[in-house]
Design an enzyme around this catalytic site. Structure first.
Site, short mmCIF file in Angstrom:
data_model
loop_
_atom_site.label_atom_id
_atom_site.label_comp_id
_atom_site.label_asym_id
_atom_site.label_seq_id
_atom_site.Cartn_x
_atom_site.Cartn_y
_atom_site.Cartn_z
N GLU A 19 19.15 -2.77 -32.42
CA GLU A 19 18.80 -3.83 -31.46
C GLU A 19 17.33 -4.18 -31.64
O GLU A 19 16.48 -3.30 -31.66
CB GLU A 19 19.03 -3.34 -30.02
CG GLU A 19 20.49 -3.09 -29.69
CD GLU A 19 20.72 -2.73 -28.23
OE1 GLU A 19 21.76 -3.11 -27.69
OE2 GLU A 19 19.86 -2.05 -27.62
N ASN A 71 23.24 0.08 -24.49
CA ASN A 71 23.21 1.09 -23.43
C ASN A 71 23.63 0.55 -22.07
O ASN A 71 24.06 1.31 -21.21
CB ASN A 71 21.82 1.73 -23.35
CG ASN A 71 21.64 2.72 -24.47
OD1 ASN A 71 22.57 3.46 -24.80
ND2 ASN A 71 20.47 2.72 -25.10
N HIS A 81 15.43 -0.79 -31.87
CA HIS A 81 16.20 0.26 -31.21
C HIS A 81 17.32 0.74 -32.14
O HIS A 81 18.40 0.14 -32.21
CB HIS A 81 16.76 -0.26 -29.88
CG HIS A 81 17.57 0.75 -29.14
ND1 HIS A 81 18.64 0.42 -28.34
CD2 HIS A 81 17.48 2.11 -29.07
CE1 HIS A 81 19.16 1.52 -27.83
NE2 HIS A 81 18.47 2.54 -28.26
N SER A 123 15.26 3.14 -25.37
CA SER A 123 16.67 2.81 -25.13
C SER A 123 16.84 1.84 -23.98
O SER A 123 17.92 1.31 -23.78
CB SER A 123 17.44 4.09 -24.78
OG SER A 123 17.39 5.00 -25.83
P1 NAD Z 1 14.00 13.99 -28.77
O1 NAD Z 1 13.77 14.73 -27.52
O2 NAD Z 1 14.99 14.49 -29.76
O3 NAD Z 1 12.60 13.84 -29.58
C1 NAD Z 1 11.40 13.43 -29.00
C2 NAD Z 1 10.24 13.98 -29.84
O4 NAD Z 1 9.02 13.43 -29.34
C3 NAD Z 1 10.13 15.50 -29.78
O5 NAD Z 1 10.06 16.02 -31.11
C4 NAD Z 1 8.81 15.74 -29.04
O6 NAD Z 1 8.13 16.90 -29.48
C5 NAD Z 1 8.05 14.48 -29.37
N1 NAD Z 1 7.00 14.14 -28.42
C6 NAD Z 1 7.00 14.27 -27.06
N2 NAD Z 1 5.84 13.80 -26.56
C7 NAD Z 1 5.08 13.40 -27.62
C8 NAD Z 1 3.79 12.83 -27.73
N3 NAD Z 1 3.03 12.59 -26.66
N4 NAD Z 1 3.32 12.56 -28.98
C9 NAD Z 1 4.06 12.80 -30.08
N5 NAD Z 1 5.31 13.33 -30.01
C10 NAD Z 1 5.82 13.62 -28.80
O7 NAD Z 1 14.33 12.49 -28.34
P2 NAD Z 1 15.21 11.41 -29.14
O8 NAD Z 1 16.64 11.59 -28.80
O9 NAD Z 1 14.76 11.39 -30.56
O10 NAD Z 1 14.74 10.07 -28.39
C11 NAD Z 1 13.53 9.42 -28.71
C12 NAD Z 1 13.59 7.99 -28.23
O11 NAD Z 1 14.70 7.33 -28.87
C13 NAD Z 1 13.82 7.82 -26.72
O12 NAD Z 1 13.12 6.68 -26.29
C14 NAD Z 1 15.32 7.59 -26.63
O13 NAD Z 1 15.68 6.89 -25.47
C15 NAD Z 1 15.55 6.77 -27.89
N6 NAD Z 1 16.94 6.81 -28.38
C16 NAD Z 1 17.67 7.95 -28.36
C17 NAD Z 1 18.97 7.95 -28.84
C18 NAD Z 1 19.79 9.20 -28.83
O14 NAD Z 1 21.02 9.11 -29.04
N7 NAD Z 1 19.22 10.35 -28.62
C19 NAD Z 1 19.51 6.78 -29.39
C20 NAD Z 1 18.73 5.63 -29.44
C21 NAD Z 1 17.43 5.65 -28.93
#
Ligand code: NAD
Length: 319
Positions: free
Chosen positions: A189, A227, A177, A149
């Site tokens: 993005e 963001n 993104h 993000s």
């Molecule tokens: P989340 O916490 O829901 O999911 C993350 C997942 O990664 C979990 O299932 C966890 O078990 C897994 N994980 C952690 N360490 C790991 C590893 N070493 N190897 C494999 N899996 C691993 O997070 P999210 O909300 O899905 O966010 C993920 C990414 O997307 C982040 O970079 C976040 O900034 C980005 N993002 C999030 C949003 C949002 O609204 N939540 C929107 C756009 C982008």
């Protein structure tokens, strides 16, 4: 094959960075026949599901936690059932999409994919260590994409240079993104690092189009665009709560009913994940050095308490 792909698929104007540091990476969107998705949380699961449904590619979905994989796939089943019930897709289409997703606990299973999209938590050291690993595991033609993000794509790409057998790896790193929830939000993005090749950028653009998304190509700047605008807005709402300018319902209500957004900023923060919101504010604050991005103290304390929003069952609201 590559040159004809590039002629037909890759027609975008290169970024300033990719014009200046043009390198090659031997793949294009038409060649993305297998996708790897790392992280089965709310974003990774959504990306895997939409890739299977719309781009109809086999997806290897890897997570380090079996519980996350189980939870994610259960959610995918629920989403597909809902689509079938509402007659948005047929039962056959739902079954076909679901059958394309293979869960795994082993990142080594990315050894034959054409593209990886990483969606692990927004922790800079975690992302860079993962990209070091991906450069070693994924085939030498594979696009290595991050769903970060806010973290610099140039920095993430630099983490792939540690493999002496693959000096082209940073050229294959890019950001796709996606927005939350992935099945609903159309915008994506697309960000190049300094090292990203034009072919990598074009492949990423074309692949998200295959997923039915609308790409916007942006510069590698802290928080990129969405963001950079959204997070200071959410952070300010938390500061208003913290300093008693308004209660949580009042803050959400006035923004929802007064500016016609679908949900108030505190509800949205819960939905995104407070850990993710804090991580993005930290990147904005530290990378720019500008105090206007200082994260709210309340936001920090809530993350310390493990109150991460909807995903943990408690945030500004209870779930
Ligand atoms: P989340 O916490 O829901 O999911 C993350 C997942 O990664 C979990 O299932 C966890 O078990 C897994 N994980 C952690 N360490 C790991 C590893 N070493 N190897 C494999 N899996 C691993 O997070 P999210 O909300 O899905 O966010 C993920 C990414 O997307 C982040 O970079 C976040 O900034 C980005 N993002 C999030 C949003 C949002 O609204 N939540 C929107 C756009 C982008």
């Amino acid at each position: 094959m590559l040159s004809s792909c590039l002629r037909t698929v890759c027609r975008r104007t290169p970024t300033v960075a990719s014009r200046a540091f043009s390198t090659t990476s031997p793949t294009c969107a038409a060649d993305v026949k297998t996708l790897g998705v790392l992280g089965a949380g709310q974003m990774g699961l959504g990306i895997a599901l939409v890739a299977a449904q719309k781009a109809q590619v086999p997806v290897i979905l890897v997570d380090s936690s079996q519980a996350s994989l189980d939870k994610g796939l259960k959610f995918a089943d629920k989403l597909l059932e809902k689509d079938v019930a509402k007659e948005r897709i047929t039962r056959e289409a739902a079954d076909a999409a679901r059958a394309l997703i293979t869960p795994s606990l082993k990142i080594e299973d990315f050894n034959s994919v054409d593209m990886v999209i990483e969606a692990v938590p927004e922790i800079p050291d975690l992302k860079t260590s993962i990209f070091t690993k991906l450069a070693q595991i994924a085939p030498k033609h594979a696009i290595l994409s991050t769903n970060t993000s806010s973290i610099s794509i140039t920095k993430i790409a630099a983490a792939t240079t540690t493999n002496p057998n693959d000096l082209q790896a940073p050229a294959r790193v890019v950001s796709t993104h996606f927005m939350n929830p992935v099945p609903v939000q159309k915008g994506v993005e697309i960000i190049s690092g300094l090292q990203t090749s034009k072919e990598t950028l074009d492949t990423a653009i074309a692949f998200v189009k295959r997923m039915g998304k609308i790409p916007s190509v942006l510069a590698d700047s802290p928080g990129f665009l969405a963001n950079r605008i959204l997070m200071p807005y959410i952070n300010e709402a938390v500061i208003c709560l913290e300093t008693g300018v308004g209660g949580r319902e009042d803050i959400d209500s006035i923004m929802k009913n007064g500016t016609n957004v679908p949900m108030g900023p505190l509800t949205l923060a819960d939905f995104i994940g407070l850990d993710t919101c804090l991580a993005i504010m930290n990147v904005l604050y530290h990378e720019t050095g500008d105090s206007k991005y200082r994260p709210s103290g309340l936001l920090k304390r809530m993350v310390d308490a493990g109150w991460l929003g909807k995903k943990s069952g408690k945030g500004f609201y209870d779930y």
